[in-house]
Structure formats: C-alpha cells, structure tokens
Design a protein around this motif. Sequence first.
Motif, mmCIF file in Angstrom:
data_model
loop_
_atom_site.group_PDB
_atom_site.id
_atom_site.type_symbol
_atom_site.label_atom_id
_atom_site.label_comp_id
_atom_site.label_asym_id
_atom_site.label_seq_id
_atom_site.Cartn_x
_atom_site.Cartn_y
_atom_site.Cartn_z
ATOM 1 N N MET A 1 45.651 100.936 -19.639
ATOM 2 C CA MET A 1 46.210 100.273 -20.531
ATOM 3 C C MET A 1 47.775 100.484 -20.920
ATOM 4 O O MET A 1 48.144 101.690 -20.837
ATOM 5 C CB MET A 1 45.427 100.244 -21.682
ATOM 6 N N ARG A 2 48.473 99.370 -21.342
ATOM 7 C CA ARG A 2 49.753 99.738 -21.911
ATOM 8 C C ARG A 2 49.914 99.676 -23.437
ATOM 9 O O ARG A 2 49.041 99.047 -23.904
ATOM 10 C CB ARG A 2 50.675 98.593 -21.330
ATOM 11 N N MET A 3 50.615 100.402 -24.039
ATOM 12 C CA MET A 3 50.636 100.408 -25.231
ATOM 13 C C MET A 3 52.209 100.924 -25.692
ATOM 14 O O MET A 3 52.910 101.686 -24.949
ATOM 15 C CB MET A 3 49.874 101.644 -25.950
ATOM 16 N N GLU B 1 51.825 104.233 -20.882
ATOM 17 C CA GLU B 1 50.166 104.099 -20.210
ATOM 18 C C GLU B 1 49.104 105.289 -20.455
ATOM 19 O O GLU B 1 49.657 106.283 -20.320
ATOM 20 C CB GLU B 1 50.402 103.601 -18.628
ATOM 21 N N THR C 1 42.201 103.488 -20.286
ATOM 22 C CA THR C 1 41.523 102.655 -21.466
ATOM 23 C C THR C 1 40.511 103.275 -22.059
ATOM 24 O O THR C 1 39.663 104.068 -21.474
ATOM 25 C CB THR C 1 41.050 101.205 -20.855
ATOM 26 N N LYS D 1 39.658 94.241 -26.919
ATOM 27 C CA LYS D 1 40.960 93.688 -25.865
ATOM 28 C C LYS D 1 41.909 92.998 -26.909
ATOM 29 O O LYS D 1 41.232 91.783 -27.609
ATOM 30 C CB LYS D 1 40.130 92.831 -24.991
ATOM 31 N N THR E 1 50.916 104.142 -31.605
ATOM 32 C CA THR E 1 51.010 103.027 -31.420
ATOM 33 C C THR E 1 51.063 101.851 -32.393
ATOM 34 O O THR E 1 50.068 101.972 -33.413
ATOM 35 C CB THR E 1 49.908 102.356 -30.716
ATOM 36 N N ALA F 1 49.320 96.941 -28.059
ATOM 37 C CA ALA F 1 48.631 97.515 -26.903
ATOM 38 C C ALA F 1 47.658 96.301 -26.272
ATOM 39 O O ALA F 1 47.514 95.390 -26.707
ATOM 40 C CB ALA F 1 47.893 98.500 -27.243
ATOM 41 N N ASP F 2 47.406 96.808 -24.946
ATOM 42 C CA ASP F 2 46.194 96.084 -24.392
ATOM 43 C C ASP F 2 44.866 96.067 -25.152
ATOM 44 O O ASP F 2 44.023 95.043 -25.265
ATOM 45 C CB ASP F 2 45.978 96.382 -22.985
ATOM 46 N N TYR F 3 44.639 97.210 -25.503
ATOM 47 C CA TYR F 3 43.351 97.515 -26.270
ATOM 48 C C TYR F 3 43.240 98.512 -27.247
ATOM 49 O O TYR F 3 44.598 99.195 -27.579
ATOM 50 C CB TYR F 3 42.327 98.209 -25.021
#
Length: 349
Positions: free
Chosen positions: A1-3, A17, A20, A31, A69, A131-133
């Motif tokens: 995942m990216r944050m 990164e 997750t 998500k 984040t 972030a993605d998650y």
Amino acid sequence: MRMFQLCVCGEPLKCNEAPTPEPAGTEVLLKVLAAGVCHSDLHLADGWFDLGGGKRLSLAERGMKLPVTLGHENIGKVVAIGPDAKGVRIGARMLAHPWIGCGTCGACRRGEENLCRAMKSLGVFSNGGYADYMIVPHPRYLFEIGDLPPERAAPLACSGVTTFGALKKVPTLATEPTVIVGAGGLGLMCLDLRQKMGGHSAIVVDVDPAKREAAKEAGAAHVVDGGEPNAAQQIVDLTQGGAWAVIDLVGSSQSARVGYDSLIKGGKYIIVGLYGGDLTVSLPPIPMRALTIQGSYVGSLPEMAELMELMRRTGPPQVPVATRPLDDVNVVMEQLRAGRVIGRVVLTP
C-alpha cells in the motif's frame, strides 16, 4: 500500500510504501475511498500551534510521533475484519470517527473521547487516510454512510462533527442570529448544519471577499468583513445590541477580538479554530456582563452518531467539494495554506 506520511515537520508529505496491514483483535481494515484535507493538517505538518507572544505548542510534546500518515476525514470500504470485530460487514462503506481516546479514563467512559488526555486520533497520533488502506481500532468508531457520496460524507468526520458540536453549545440557536467567524470549509459546513438543526439566521465574518460571497450564496443573512476596524460594531448593529453567540472557526488574535467585542450582555464566545494567537481581556466585565468564553474541540462519539442520523434525515451538507487524486495531496495543502480553497477538497485514492 501507498501512504503519504509526515516524516519531517515543515517538509512536504512523503509517499512511502508498506505491506497492507492485516487487522487483529477488534481492528477493521478499510480501503480508503475519500479523505478530506483539513486546515488542521497544516498545523500538524508544521509540528506546532501558535500560542501568541512568541510561544509555541509542540505537537511532539503532545505525543505525535513521526512518521505518521495524515488524514482524519475518512470514508472507506471494509475489506478485512479482525477476529474480535463484531457488527461490521465486508463491503460496507463507513465513515471513520477519528477522535479516539484511551477508552478507560473518565472522559472516555462518559463518551467524550475527544476530551481524553491520551488521545490516539486517526491521522494525528495514529495513521490516517492519506493512503490506500487504513486500520480502525474498533467497529464502534465506524458509521455506515448509506447513499451519501463518499466525497460529501468524508468532511463530516471533522468539519461536520466539529461544527455540530459547537452549534450544540449555542443556547439561542433557534431564537437569535448566530455569528460564524470564518467562511472556509468549517464555516460553510457550520452554516449548512445550522439550517438543518433549525437554527435562526446567521451572520458570517471573513476577511476574504470570495469567501464572504460563498457564505451569502450558502444562505448567510449578512456578511461582515472581519478586517474592517468597525467589524465588531457592525455585528452589534446587525444584532440590535450584540451577539448572543459567536462561533469562531478561525481562532486568531484578530478573529477573537472581533468575536469577543461583538457580544451582548449574557453572550457566549465559542472558539473552535486553531489558527493561533492570543486574546487579552479585562476581567471585571466578564462577570458584570455574564459573558462566557468556551472552547469547543472537535466532537464526541455520541455527537457523531447524532450527526449521521441528521444526515440520514436531511441529506448531505451542501458545501462546495472538489475531488483530487491522492498524489496531489501536497499541492492541495499548499493551496489551502494560501487561502485558495472554497469549501473542501477531498482526496480520492
């Protein structure tokens, strides 16, 4: 995942990164669908608040540890659930209440986790939604958004519950004009929620003509240029003697002076904004005029539940919302810092 994480105060957020996370215990993995950009994120990125007189409040001393984040106005879809998380289903679209306390102190037991002295707020003291998650520690902090568009529901997590909590502190909401200082994202949200709560008219104060115009279009009965030397007197005249309630969503030395000086005998000045500065007042007039100076910090978990019920009855707030991709987060924060945002910008990972 990216944050996108704050790694060094005063520097742009860095895209990192990591694997997750897998939820454990009562945790829920979301998500991220939408993450609002709040003015408070600018203070968090700076690492301090202005206390006036050359003094600063360090966020590191309050417990913020880097990297973290950012992002505390979050909507996400449930994609994984810890073994002890009950009452939440995979696929549900949820608002994450970010103002999380320790869970055991007196304030938390009363349902006022926002007043906890050991807060674990999402996007402040634990990882948030840029972030993605993201992980939410317990299902009790999650609220289904139903048919609300994610980008319109996301600001409810801070802008919404913060102004809702402030409006609930106004005893004359339904009977007298309320003065709202600041017509940014919080101000326009406050203006909309006041109407949904059955409030009387509103007088909105801002130094930016574009934001005053936005407030007029959103239903303000009157707007006042907060930079005018007689701004407080204009409010006194418009209210025929002074304001019964002022909600200051800016929280600067200038806005505080205008708000406090515009009160009627028995009036209440509610300060919400964290722009920074100080206010010097004479003490005898406070008891002699029965004035109240009250702080209002974000909102409680029960207030979030009340707000979401209000949204189900009345529909989403009619606040201007623009969406941008997550990669634009640093650009959006600079635009917000420069005062070039009307309403809210919401990131959509």
